[in-house]
Scaffold this motif. Structure first.
Motif, PDB file in Angstrom:
ATOM      1  N   VAL A 282       2.345   1.839 -15.648  1.00 41.65           N
ATOM      2  CA  VAL A 282       3.620   1.139 -15.510  1.00 41.65           C
ATOM      3  C   VAL A 282       3.671   0.417 -14.167  1.00 41.65           C
ATOM      4  O   VAL A 282       4.177  -0.711 -14.064  1.00 41.65           O
ATOM      5  CB  VAL A 282       4.794   2.132 -15.634  1.00 41.65           C
ATOM      6  N   VAL A 283       3.135   1.043 -13.118  1.00 49.65           N
ATOM      7  CA  VAL A 283       3.146   0.446 -11.781  1.00 49.65           C
ATOM      8  C   VAL A 283       2.381  -0.875 -11.795  1.00 49.65           C
ATOM      9  O   VAL A 283       2.843  -1.890 -11.241  1.00 49.65           O
ATOM     10  CB  VAL A 283       2.552   1.410 -10.738  1.00 49.65           C
ATOM     11  N   THR A 284       1.227  -0.878 -12.431  1.00 49.83           N
ATOM     12  CA  THR A 284       0.450  -2.117 -12.530  1.00 49.83           C
ATOM     13  C   THR A 284       1.252  -3.201 -13.240  1.00 49.83           C
ATOM     14  O   THR A 284       1.252  -4.363 -12.824  1.00 49.83           O
ATOM     15  CB  THR A 284      -0.866  -1.846 -13.282  1.00 49.83           C
ATOM     16  N   ASP A 285       1.956  -2.802 -14.298  1.00 43.80           N
ATOM     17  CA  ASP A 285       2.753  -3.783 -15.052  1.00 43.80           C
ATOM     18  C   ASP A 285       3.814  -4.426 -14.167  1.00 43.80           C
ATOM     19  O   ASP A 285       3.988  -5.649 -14.174  1.00 43.80           O
ATOM     20  CB  ASP A 285       3.420  -3.104 -16.253  1.00 43.80           C
ATOM     21  N   TYR A 286       4.536  -3.615 -13.393  1.00 41.09           N
ATOM     22  CA  TYR A 286       5.608  -4.245 -12.618  1.00 41.09           C
ATOM     23  C   TYR A 286       5.088  -4.955 -11.369  1.00 41.09           C
ATOM     24  O   TYR A 286       5.695  -5.923 -10.896  1.00 41.09           O
ATOM     25  CB  TYR A 286       6.771  -3.296 -12.341  1.00 41.09           C
ATOM     26  N   LEU A 287       3.948  -4.538 -10.823  1.00 47.40           N
ATOM     27  CA  LEU A 287       3.350  -5.315  -9.729  1.00 47.40           C
ATOM     28  C   LEU A 287       2.896  -6.680 -10.234  1.00 47.40           C
ATOM     29  O   LEU A 287       3.088  -7.703  -9.564  1.00 47.40           O
ATOM     30  CB  LEU A 287       2.166  -4.553  -9.129  1.00 47.40           C
ATOM     31  N   GLU A 288       2.323  -6.703 -11.435  1.00 46.27           N
ATOM     32  CA  GLU A 288       1.892  -7.974 -12.025  1.00 46.27           C
ATOM     33  C   GLU A 288       3.099  -8.837 -12.391  1.00 46.27           C
ATOM     34  O   GLU A 288       3.101 -10.055 -12.171  1.00 46.27           O
ATOM     35  CB  GLU A 288       1.028  -7.714 -13.257  1.00 46.27           C
ATOM     36  N   SER A 289       4.132  -8.208 -12.953  1.00 44.91           N
ATOM     37  CA  SER A 289       5.329  -8.953 -13.334  1.00 44.91           C
ATOM     38  C   SER A 289       5.967  -9.628 -12.126  1.00 44.91           C
ATOM     39  O   SER A 289       6.430 -10.771 -12.201  1.00 44.91           O
ATOM     40  CB  SER A 289       6.336  -8.010 -14.002  1.00 44.91           C
ATOM     41  N   ALA A 290       5.957  -8.915 -10.987  1.00 44.22           N
ATOM     42  CA  ALA A 290       6.541  -9.476  -9.758  1.00 44.22           C
ATOM     43  C   ALA A 290       5.587 -10.438  -9.061  1.00 44.22           C
ATOM     44  O   ALA A 290       5.987 -11.107  -8.094  1.00 44.22           O
ATOM     45  CB  ALA A 290       6.921  -8.342  -8.808  1.00 44.22           C
ATOM     46  N   GLY A 291       4.348 -10.499  -9.511  1.00 43.84           N
ATOM     47  CA  GLY A 291       3.383 -11.429  -8.930  1.00 43.84           C
ATOM     48  C   GLY A 291       2.830 -11.006  -7.586  1.00 43.84           C
ATOM     49  O   GLY A 291       2.214 -11.817  -6.882  1.00 43.84           O
ATOM     50  N   VAL A 292       3.018  -9.727  -7.217  1.00 40.54           N
ATOM     51  CA  VAL A 292       2.531  -9.288  -5.903  1.00 40.54           C
ATOM     52  C   VAL A 292       1.171  -8.607  -6.001  1.00 40.54           C
ATOM     53  O   VAL A 292       0.589  -8.237  -4.977  1.00 40.54           O
ATOM     54  CB  VAL A 292       3.537  -8.332  -5.218  1.00 40.54           C
ATOM     55  N   ASP A 293       0.641  -8.435  -7.208  1.00 43.15           N
ATOM     56  CA  ASP A 293      -0.691  -7.839  -7.350  1.00 43.15           C
ATOM     57  C   ASP A 293      -1.737  -8.710  -6.670  1.00 43.15           C
ATOM     58  O   ASP A 293      -2.659  -8.201  -6.008  1.00 43.15           O
ATOM     59  CB  ASP A 293      -1.039  -7.607  -8.823  1.00 43.15           C
ATOM     60  N   ASP A 294      -1.595 -10.029  -6.794  1.00 44.94           N
ATOM     61  CA  ASP A 294      -2.548 -10.940  -6.142  1.00 44.94           C
ATOM     62  C   ASP A 294      -2.476 -10.818  -4.622  1.00 44.94           C
ATOM     63  O   ASP A 294      -3.501 -10.915  -3.934  1.00 44.94           O
ATOM     64  CB  ASP A 294      -2.260 -12.387  -6.547  1.00 44.94           C
ATOM     65  N   ASP A 295      -1.276 -10.627  -4.105  1.00 47.70           N
ATOM     66  CA  ASP A 295      -1.117 -10.520  -2.655  1.00 47.70           C
ATOM     67  C   ASP A 295      -1.747  -9.236  -2.130  1.00 47.70           C
ATOM     68  O   ASP A 295      -2.403  -9.241  -1.078  1.00 47.70           O
ATOM     69  CB  ASP A 295       0.371 -10.567  -2.305  1.00 47.70           C
ATOM     70  N   LEU A 296      -1.556  -8.138  -2.849  1.00 42.03           N
ATOM     71  CA  LEU A 296      -2.184  -6.879  -2.439  1.00 42.03           C
ATOM     72  C   LEU A 296      -3.706  -6.996  -2.493  1.00 42.03           C
ATOM     73  O   LEU A 296      -4.419  -6.555  -1.589  1.00 42.03           O
ATOM     74  CB  LEU A 296      -1.702  -5.733  -3.331  1.00 42.03           C
ATOM     75  N   GLU A 297      -4.200  -7.627  -3.558  1.00 44.22           N
ATOM     76  CA  GLU A 297      -5.649  -7.777  -3.706  1.00 44.22           C
ATOM     77  C   GLU A 297      -6.232  -8.698  -2.630  1.00 44.22           C
ATOM     78  O   GLU A 297      -7.351  -8.471  -2.148  1.00 44.22           O
ATOM     79  CB  GLU A 297      -5.975  -8.306  -5.107  1.00 44.22           C
ATOM     80  N   ALA A 298      -5.474  -9.691  -2.239  1.00 41.93           N
ATOM     81  CA  ALA A 298      -5.953 -10.604  -1.186  1.00 41.93           C
ATOM     82  C   ALA A 298      -6.173  -9.859   0.123  1.00 41.93           C
ATOM     83  O   ALA A 298      -7.002 -10.276   0.948  1.00 41.93           O
ATOM     84  CB  ALA A 298      -4.950 -11.739  -0.987  1.00 41.93           C
ATOM     85  N   LEU A 299      -5.458  -8.743   0.314  1.00 38.45           N
ATOM     86  CA  LEU A 299      -5.645  -7.924   1.510  1.00 38.45           C
ATOM     87  C   LEU A 299      -6.584  -6.735   1.249  1.00 38.45           C
ATOM     88  O   LEU A 299      -6.699  -5.844   2.099  1.00 38.45           O
ATOM     89  CB  LEU A 299      -4.288  -7.408   2.004  1.00 38.45           C
ATOM     90  N   GLY A 300      -7.226  -6.719   0.088  1.00 39.92           N
ATOM     91  CA  GLY A 300      -8.195  -5.663  -0.203  1.00 39.92           C
ATOM     92  C   GLY A 300      -7.651  -4.499  -0.997  1.00 39.92           C
ATOM     93  O   GLY A 300      -8.406  -3.577  -1.340  1.00 39.92           O
ATOM     94  N   PHE A 301      -6.365  -4.506  -1.304  1.00 40.66           N
ATOM     95  CA  PHE A 301      -5.767  -3.386  -2.031  1.00 40.66           C
ATOM     96  C   PHE A 301      -5.889  -3.604  -3.539  1.00 40.66           C
ATOM     97  O   PHE A 301      -4.912  -3.840  -4.246  1.00 40.66           O
ATOM     98  CB  PHE A 301      -4.307  -3.196  -1.612  1.00 40.66           C
ATOM     99  N   TYR A 302      -7.123  -3.516  -4.010  1.00 39.14           N
ATOM    100  CA  TYR A 302      -7.386  -3.556  -5.445  1.00 39.14           C
ATOM    101  C   TYR A 302      -7.172  -2.160  -6.035  1.00 39.14           C
ATOM    102  O   TYR A 302      -7.386  -1.149  -5.365  1.00 39.14           O
ATOM    103  CB  TYR A 302      -8.824  -3.988  -5.718  1.00 39.14           C
ATOM    104  N   THR A 303      -6.782  -2.123  -7.297  1.00 37.32           N
ATOM    105  CA  THR A 303      -6.643  -0.841  -7.980  1.00 37.32           C
ATOM    106  C   THR A 303      -8.010  -0.193  -8.115  1.00 37.32           C
ATOM    107  O   THR A 303      -8.959  -0.801  -8.617  1.00 37.32           O
ATOM    108  CB  THR A 303      -6.001  -1.032  -9.367  1.00 37.32           C
ATOM    109  N   VAL A 304      -8.107   1.054  -7.645  1.00 38.88           N
ATOM    110  CA  VAL A 304      -9.387   1.776  -7.676  1.00 38.88           C
ATOM    111  C   VAL A 304      -9.401   2.875  -8.739  1.00 38.88           C
ATOM    112  O   VAL A 304     -10.438   3.455  -9.035  1.00 38.88           O
ATOM    113  CB  VAL A 304      -9.694   2.407  -6.298  1.00 38.88           C
ATOM    114  N   GLY A 305      -8.239   3.176  -9.319  1.00 34.67           N
ATOM    115  CA  GLY A 305      -8.161   4.220 -10.334  1.00 34.67           C
ATOM    116  C   GLY A 305      -6.721   4.644 -10.532  1.00 34.67           C
ATOM    117  O   GLY A 305      -5.854   4.359  -9.697  1.00 34.67           O
TER     118      GLY A 305
END
Length: 855
Positions: free
Chosen positions: A493-516
């Motif tokens: 669910v967390v991934t869904d709402y981070l993607e919905s808000a469009g901030v997943d790309d921003d976290l990933e740009a700083l290296g915070f990719y989902t690891v598990g």
């Protein structure tokens, strides 16, 4: 079901009639208006299970007659409605049930009778490790490695799901146990058919993880127990407990701008640990609850073990039902919860008269300030504005013995003040990594992890971290190259709402990719540091740091080379990753510079509370919960395609290094064994204060030169395939070798050493604790352990007791115990003894080199 006291009644919800045991009817006979919420739940539990033998009218009256000033002395029997397991502690529990079936067969009984009587649900969440990070492939690679490492364990659990009744498994790569419990498994109010009637009663539970208390935020009474107690509860045995004192915690006001639920929980943890609530219930009340979202309540409940209470519960109110609606529960269920709570007098409204409490605290939420906790205990809160100086002092203390160490002047530039290639002062090391050359110094943050159930269930702090990452990215800030970044959401669910808000790309740009999707860094599954960084730390004896949004930061837990570990909110985790070091004042010092050379401060990128709340409202949607949990027990293709054994009995294999038939039932007969005196015992370890189950129980990485590492290599397992101690809890051969083997444990009987060593009495030789214990067993010499205060605090690890027993320890003698570990020792037949008031091992001049007789 019996109703000796004539307390049965009915209520209606969503057009359906429910029967229940009414506290209001019971109160006509006994005044219970003074009882706290949590004790009313216990009272209902006894009313419903009253049978005239195990639970009587007299037992029920014990709760009704509870008085706030009484010391706990009366014992009651609590029967939880269900049991919650995670895989580290759940695997050995199912191993024990499988072994019980073997024992039942040997005793000419019916093995199929061994089943959980209460619903038992296991969430596989503790096995994923951060082997890969900082890329879009990290999640898939880590999941693939997880399945390769753990296929024996997972096949065993799939067998158990088919072999045992009342047992379900949530497969890996789904979420963290406590978040899955909060978002899906919790019933809040059960409803079952009994003789043609529908009986409603409170959802209660025990879990094999101390942070089971997270569910207290939803109004559900439950707490963590060891695997031993959990197995007993699964088999229908009530939990005997002293009726506790209840501490009330009144909340008023609301959080100020810039403060998060994490800051609140660290403040609450500090306050309650100072108050002293070990063995007590904590109950939150007050009109401030109307300004506290359910996720914030759950964050506080989660940290109950850190402040020492048995539970930290919130009442049911409109926020409870709002969250149930958000998380996808159907209207009939929500209506049942609402109407039951009102009918039972368990519903909270603003202005309610509070119950009587054994003690009380009060906190105005507006007084909370941004905080961290560390460097090695979750109750050691530090105001963010004081964090720099606090670290410098800690670093100075840790490096006092290092030649030429200097606590100041070394942290002026990022990574160190000295140019690469120049003569380096102590506390600095050169690193070449991914084509970059830089200095790594004392104070470097080498792990920044958004992880753990504490915060990853909380949309405000998770989306807050995402918005901060967006603002930092817009300012041109980047994470320092020595920081290992990771994001481990508590559910999909967390991934869904981070993607919905469009901030997943921003976290990933700083290296915070989902690891598990699981408990990673917080449980010690942080994975290896990049080799050049790890080597620089070792070669230069650097005091480096981790910052994580978790609940535990004990010595040696996060990573064996990281000596200082700090708990912080997800947005602060991102901020420290940008800074790259702990010796920075985030309030007054710049995080970095924008492309035009202008200083950028934390205040420049911190999102305001209104923005966070609006993003939460727009992007955290009920359909996300419903879709993600629609097939929660099915698993992905890896899970479905596994080869799985079948049948009533598990077929043990001698060559398995993950699952072995434990020795607890060897030689068992139908006659009860006799318990004799302990004569001529030797001391295996003399330990200090705050020895946690992380020190006692095997956890984290397995070192190649340790007894467990040597054993695995003897079984042709290469060090790269060791996996973790937690993943091998189904193999007693590994676990007993890892007991008391933590790299930071200090045995006062082996001066000059750190780690699992002791002095063997007969030879005078210093050797690993396991090796010494085996020599004592060869001589039939019983063993004891001496310790100080708070022995066994920390996670509810059953192996801290099982391993102690298998090493031959007959008694532990200390100044005070943590509740769960003490009961686990009893459950395994190890005698927990306390010094009388005021006496200690030092005052009695017990060196550990004596012999001990215990009658």
């Amino acid at each position: 079901m019996r109703d000796t006291l004539k307390c049965r009644d009915t209520f209606t919800a969503d057009g359906k009639t429910f029967h229940f045991y009414s506290l209001k009817k019971y109160s006509e006979k006994h005044d219970i208006s003074h009882l706290p919420y949590s004790l009313k739940i216990l009272l209902e539990n006894l009313l419903r299970h009253e049978d005239g033998e195990n639970i009587t009218e007299k037992d029920i009256a014990i709760i009704a007659n509870w008085r706030s000033g009484d010391e706990p002395s009366e014992e009651i029997a609590f029967t939880p409605a269900r049991v919650l397991l995670q895989d580290f502690t759940g695997v050995p529990a199912i191993v024990d049930l499988a072994a019980m079936r073997d024992a039942m067969k040997q005793l000419k009984g019916s093995p199929g009778k061994i089943n959980p009587l209460s619903p038992a649900e296991l969430v596989i969440d503790h096995s994923v490790q951060v082997d890969n990070f900082g890329s879009s492939e990290a999640l898939d690679l880590n999941t693939r490695i997880e399945f390769e490492r753990n296929k024996e364990r997972y096949a065993f659990l799939r067998w158990g799901q088919g072999a045992f009744e009342n047992f379900k498994v949530v497969p890996p790569n789904t979420g963290i146990v406590h978040q899955v419990n909060l978002e899906y498994l919790a019933r809040v109010v059960f409803a079952i058919d009994v003789n043609g009637e529908t009986l409603a009663y409170p959802d209660t539970l025990v879990g094999t993880d101390s942070h089971t208390t997270m569910i207290n935020g939803l109004g559900v009474l439950g707490w963590g127990v060891g695997g031993i107690e959990a197995e007993a509860a699964m088999l229908g045995q009530p939990i005997s407990m002293l009726l506790p004192q209840v501490v009330g915690f009144k909340l008023s006001g609301k959080l100020s701008e810039g403060c998060t639920a994490t800051d609140l929980v660290l403040t609450v943890t500090e306050r309650l640990r100072k108050k002293g609530v070990v063995g007590k219930f904590v109950e939150f009340f007050g009109d401030g609850l109307s300004h506290l979202p359910l996720a914030d309540r759950a964050t506080i409940g989660n940290m109950s073990p850190e402040f020492g209470s048995t539970c930290a519960i919130f009442p049911i109110d409109s926020e409870t039902t709002r969250y149930m609606e958000l998380s996808g529960r159907d209207e009939a269920h929500i209506s049942r919860v609402r109407e039951y709570a009102k009918a039972q007098g368990l519903w909270r409204e603003d202005g309610d008269r509070h119950a009587e409490y054994s003690d009380m605290l009060e906190l105005d939420l507006s007084d909370v300030e941004p905080s961290l906790a560390g460097p090695k205990r979750p109750q050691d809160r530090i105001a963010l504005s004081h964090a720099k100086n606090a670290f410098i002092k800690v670093c100075h203390d840790m490096t006092a013995d290092r030649d030429g160490a200097d606590s100041e002047g070394r942290f002026e530039d990022e990574g160190g003040a000295t140019a690469v290639g120049a003569h380096l002062p102590p506390g600095c090391g050169e690193v070449e990594y991914k084509g970059q050359k830089f200095l790594l110094s004392d104070g470097a943050v080498v792990i920044a992890a958004i992880t753990s159930c504490t915060n990853t269930s909380n949309p405000e702090v998770m989306l807050g971290a995402g918005l901060l990452a967006r603002n930092a990215r817009n300012k041109g800030l980047t994470v320092k190259p020595w920081v290992k970044t990771s994001l481990a959401p508590g559910s999909k669910v967390v991934t869904d709402y981070l993607e919905s808000a469009g901030v997943d790309d921003d976290l990933e740009a700083l290296g915070f990719y989902t690891v598990g999707y699981g408990c990673t860094t917080c449980i010690g599954n942080s994975g290896p540091l990049p080799e050049p960084i790890d080597q620089a730390i070792k070669d230069n004896e650097l005091v480096v740091c981790s910052v994580l949004s978790g609940n535990r930061n004990f010595e040696g837990r996060i990573h064996p080379e990281i000596r200082t570990n700090y708990l912080a909110s997800p947005p602060l985790v991102v901020a420290y990753a940008l800074a790259g070091r702990m010796d920075i004042d985030l309030v007054t010092d710049p995080l970095g510079q924008d492309p035009d050379g202008n200083d950028v401060y934390l205040k420049d990128i911190w999102p305001d509370v209104q923005e966070i709340q609006q993003v939460v409202a727009d992007n955290v949607l009920s359909k996300m919960f419903s879709s993600n949990y629609a097939s929660v027990f099915e698993g992905d293709d890896r899970w479905k395609s596994m080869d799985t054994p079948t049948g009533e009995m598990f077929e043990w294999t001698d060559d398995s290094t993950y699952v072995q038939n434990p020795p607890y039932f060897e030689g068992m007969t139908l006659d009860l064994p006799e318990i004799g005196d302990i004569k001529g015992a030797r001391c295996l370890a003399r330990l200090g204060d705050s020895v946690t189950t992380d020190h006692i129980s095997p956890a984290g990485a397995i070192q190649p030169d340790s007894p467990a590492g040597r054993y695995l290599q003897e079984q042709d397992i290469a060090p790269r395939d060791f996996n973790s101690y937690g993943s091998r809890r189904g193999n007693h051969q590994v676990m007993m070798r890892g007991t008391f083997a933590n790299v930071r444990i200090k045995n006062e009987m082996a001066e000059g050493t750190e780690g699992g060593f002791t002095t063997h009495m007969s030879s005078g030789e210093v050797m690993p604790i396991y090796d010494a214990a085996m020599k004592y067993q060869q001589d039939d010499t019983p063993l004891v352990v001496l310790a100080g205060k708070e022995y066994g605090s920390g996670s509810s690890r059953d192996w801290a007791a099982k391993g102690t027993l298998l090493l031959g320890v007959k008694a532990v003698i200390c100044e005070s115990f943590e509740r769960i570990h003490r009961s686990n020792l009893v459950g395994m037949g190890v005698l927990p003894l306390k010094f009388t008031n005021g006496e200690t091992r030092d005052r009695l001049e017990l060196t550990g080199f004596e012999t001990y007789d215990i009658e």
